[in-house]
Design an enzyme around this catalytic site. Sequence first.
Site, mmCIF file in Angstrom:
data_model
loop_
_atom_site.group_PDB
_atom_site.id
_atom_site.type_symbol
_atom_site.label_atom_id
_atom_site.label_comp_id
_atom_site.label_asym_id
_atom_site.label_seq_id
_atom_site.Cartn_x
_atom_site.Cartn_y
_atom_site.Cartn_z
ATOM 1 N N SER A 189 45.622 33.422 38.851
ATOM 2 C CA SER A 189 44.570 33.702 37.714
ATOM 3 C C SER A 189 45.457 33.250 36.605
ATOM 4 O O SER A 189 46.566 33.719 36.228
ATOM 5 C CB SER A 189 43.978 35.168 37.523
ATOM 6 O OG SER A 189 43.082 35.636 38.256
ATOM 7 N N LYS A 191 34.850 42.492 34.835
ATOM 8 C CA LYS A 191 36.373 42.510 34.385
ATOM 9 C C LYS A 191 36.468 42.378 33.087
ATOM 10 O O LYS A 191 36.186 41.629 32.346
ATOM 11 C CB LYS A 191 37.001 41.069 35.082
ATOM 12 C CG LYS A 191 38.352 41.057 35.076
ATOM 13 C CD LYS A 191 39.181 39.993 35.551
ATOM 14 C CE LYS A 191 40.472 39.888 35.444
ATOM 15 N NZ LYS A 191 41.456 40.731 35.166
ATOM 16 N N ARG A 196 37.569 41.871 46.464
ATOM 17 C CA ARG A 196 38.233 42.435 45.385
ATOM 18 C C ARG A 196 37.337 43.915 45.002
ATOM 19 O O ARG A 196 36.345 44.219 44.896
ATOM 20 C CB ARG A 196 38.127 41.836 43.875
ATOM 21 C CG ARG A 196 38.595 42.297 42.725
ATOM 22 C CD ARG A 196 38.465 41.441 41.534
ATOM 23 N NE ARG A 196 37.261 41.610 41.062
ATOM 24 C CZ ARG A 196 36.689 40.905 39.892
ATOM 25 N NH1 ARG A 196 37.676 40.049 39.474
ATOM 26 N NH2 ARG A 196 35.548 41.379 39.116
#
Length: 211
Positions: A111, A140, A42
């Site tokens: 998610s 995040k 990521r």
Amino acid sequence: MTGLREQLRLYLVTDPILCTPFGLVETVQQAVAGGVTMVQLRTKDASTPARIDMALALKQALYGTGVQLIVNDDLEAAIAANADGAHIGQGDMPPVQARALLGSGKILGLSCETEQTVKAADPNSVDYLGLGPVFATTTKTDHERPIGFDGLARLVALTSLPTVAIGGLRPAHQQDVLASGADGQAVVSAICGQTDPKAAAQLFNQTEAPS
């Protein structure tokens, strides 16, 4: 090869800033040596070509370990690098479209932060769900309200798919994660941000699953 539920036990999500001290590849290698069972690339601000290069480097580093490489949010990079799969969020392309692009032989994660999104997840398109955030996390910032372990257990109970918890999780939370019914936990700073990524990963594996 172990099943997907076992592979989700300790799921490392990379953060390019936190990985800086050792570099992306060495951080991941150390973490896998410490017991990480799946790795997600990521890196939100990278270009697709840069993600492809990083994914190829990680694939080479993971060769022979049995640890799968997932690419976050970038189907083009996942396909070009022949990664083991991809992970998408609710704001990305629909899972059915992502599955069509990836093909049937790859892993697709999704998610989910609410009961509605868990119930809507189609097992014909999606292989596992990332559930959370359990706690607030600085890695995040655009997440929903934290759900805690009670909320995690409620979401897990709504699906037959393998599940991995995410959001501010540490080694001390391992027992609670497993007791909720989740198959594992995804972590970022608890490993990437540590002075010894291997030792940090090993801390998670000192807790056995509840009988």
